[in-house]
Enzyme design. Structure first.
Site, PDB file in Angstrom:
ATOM      1  N   THR A  22       0.829  -1.214   0.000  1.00  0.00           N
ATOM      2  CA  THR A  22       0.000   0.000   0.000  1.00  0.00           C
ATOM      3  C   THR A  22       0.855   1.252   0.000  1.00  0.00           C
ATOM      4  OG1 THR A  22      -1.842  -1.097   1.055  1.00  0.00           O
ATOM      5  CG2 THR A  22      -1.710   1.260   1.395  1.00  0.00           C
ATOM      6  N   SER A  68       1.406  -7.490  -0.768  1.00  0.00           N
ATOM      7  CA  SER A  68       2.188  -8.428   0.049  1.00  0.00           C
ATOM      8  C   SER A  68       1.425  -9.697   0.401  1.00  0.00           C
ATOM      9  CB  SER A  68       2.740  -7.756   1.306  1.00  0.00           C
ATOM     10  OG  SER A  68       1.768  -7.649   2.303  1.00  0.00           O
ATOM     11  N   THR A 101       1.895  -3.982   4.311  1.00  0.00           N
ATOM     12  CA  THR A 101       1.808  -4.232   5.760  1.00  0.00           C
ATOM     13  C   THR A 101       1.211  -5.599   6.099  1.00  0.00           C
ATOM     14  OG1 THR A 101      -0.366  -3.192   5.974  1.00  0.00           O
ATOM     15  CG2 THR A 101       1.569  -1.774   6.272  1.00  0.00           C
ATOM     16  N   ASP A 102       0.481  -6.211   5.129  1.00  0.00           N
ATOM     17  CA  ASP A 102      -0.269  -7.425   5.477  1.00  0.00           C
ATOM     18  C   ASP A 102       0.627  -8.586   5.913  1.00  0.00           C
ATOM     19  OD1 ASP A 102      -2.588  -6.105   5.018  1.00  0.00           O
ATOM     20  OD2 ASP A 102      -3.110  -7.144   3.169  1.00  0.00           O
TER      21      ASP A 102
HETATM   22  C1  SIN Z   1      -0.176  -5.144   1.156  1.00  0.00           C
HETATM   23  O1  SIN Z   1       0.111  -5.729   2.203  1.00  0.00           O
HETATM   24  O2  SIN Z   1       0.537  -5.209   0.138  1.00  0.00           O
HETATM   25  C2  SIN Z   1      -1.445  -4.368   1.060  1.00  0.00           C
HETATM   26  C3  SIN Z   1      -1.873  -3.785   2.345  1.00  0.00           C
HETATM   27  C4  SIN Z   1      -0.904  -2.812   2.948  1.00  0.00           C
HETATM   28  O3  SIN Z   1       0.231  -2.616   2.527  1.00  0.00           O
HETATM   29  O4  SIN Z   1      -1.319  -2.160   3.953  1.00  0.00           O
END
Ligand code: SIN
Length: 337
Positions: A22, A68, A101-102
């Site tokens: 993200t 991710s 973040t995932d």
């Molecule tokens: C991801 O993990 O690529 C999408 C969600 C995020 O980064 O918060």
């Protein structure tokens, strides 16, 4: 390594490795969902934060451009190889990785275990896409570079920077689906940025980098390991299906302190008899699954994951199974890593 920037001194040299997420997301890039992750290149992310140039001399590499949720152990190993290669270069003082973040906590933990360097390695993400009002990516990226640029960040293993907080990759977890302060650690962050300078209150107690039992160069392929989360009435046949799929390890995430229903325990015993290593973990966010506490780990020949959550336990087991499948040795590894 140059010290943190003061006038007249050379700036630290930092490589920022982009993997998507993200932090590189854009809502302009999609009409079918709120935004698309991993659209912008890492060079675009850096260009959006001109003040980075006052903190470090930065170059960048784009390794992946993915959401991710698509991250997997082979990609994490390739990332660890890329970070290790960069950290070994004389003209690189630190490495920053931008990541969704995932699954950030799993990738950061893999780097923590596999990258043998004292140079700072910092993983950073964002909860809002780059073109959102109030995007958190630029501030997080600046904070990550400030942490990476500072000599007190050396020798701590992989660090995760979110907002002003600095977490150990081993302990950090994503604990909220949408808030910008989505990450936390059981015993709090290692430190925080104050006035742009990292202030550490703790250092990681568990093994990382060169001190771990696993060596990146020796790992060709991580072992297949599944996480099974027990719920009311989990059919034990799921355990048998996982064994039939060729898994060499199962991380069982049980309720409470890692409790195992009798029917599932019987299926896990069958798995163990077939040579599959069983690690007992908890589906509860925080706390310890202590060996022999309310469950006979010795009798079942299982391994207890201590305070490592099931998803990081999967990373550790998949790597550790490349060197041993002896539950006693694996228990030692879980107790020390
Ligand atoms: C991801 O993990 O690529 C999408 C969600 C995020 O980064 O918060």
């Amino acid at each position: 390594m140059p010290t943190a920037p003061t006038s007249g001194q050379p700036l630290p040299r930092i490589v920022v490795v982009g993997t998507g997420g993200t932090i590189a997301g854009s809502s302009a890039a999609t009409t079918t969902k709120r935004y698309q992750a991993g659209v912008l290149g890492v060079a675009d992310l850096l260009a959006a934060v001109p003040s980075l140039a006052e903190v470090a001399e930065i170059r960048c590499e784009q390794l992946y451009q993915i959401d991710s949720v698509e991250m997997d152990l082979p990609r994490q190993l390739d990332l660890a190889r890329a970070v290790s290669r960069l950290a070994a270069e004389d003209d690189v003082d630190a490495v920053v990785v931008t990541h969704g973040t995932d699954t950030l906590e799993e990738t950061a933990y893999a780097l923590h275990l596999l990258v043998d360097t004292d140079k700072p390695v910092v993983v950073v993400g964002a909860m809002r896409p780059a073109d959102a009002a109030g995007a958190d990516g630029p501030g997080n990226l600046l904070a990550a570079v400030r942490v990476a640029a500072h000599p007190t960040s050396r020798g701590l293993g992989a660090l995760v920077v979110v907002g002003e907080e600095i977490h150990s990759a081993r302990d950090v977890r994503k604990e909220h689906t949408s808030r910008v302060d989505a990450f936390g650690s059981l015993t709090g962050p290692l430190g925080e940025l104050a006035g742009g300078v990292p202030r550490y209150a703790h250092i990681p107690a568990r093994r990382h980098g060169a001190a771990t039992a696993v060596t990146l160069a020796a790992i060709d392929q991580p072992a297949a390991v599944e996480v099974l989360v027990t719920r009311a009435e989990l059919p034990p046949q799921i355990v048998d299906a996982v064994v039939a799929s060729g898994a060499r390890g199962i991380v069982h995430a049980g309720p409470g302190a890692g409790n195992v229903p009798e029917r599932v325990a019987a299926a896990l015993d069958r798995a163990r008899s077939a040579g599959v290593v069983v690690v007992r973990s908890s589906r509860v966010a925080w706390g310890t699954v202590a060996r022999g506490d309310a469950f006979d780990d010795d009798g079942h020949d299982f391994v207890a994951a201590a305070d490592l959550g099931p998803y990081k336990a999967r990373v550790l087991l998949a790597l550790a199974l490349t060197i041993t499948d002896d539950p006693a040795r694996l228990q030692q590894i879980f107790d020390t890593h």
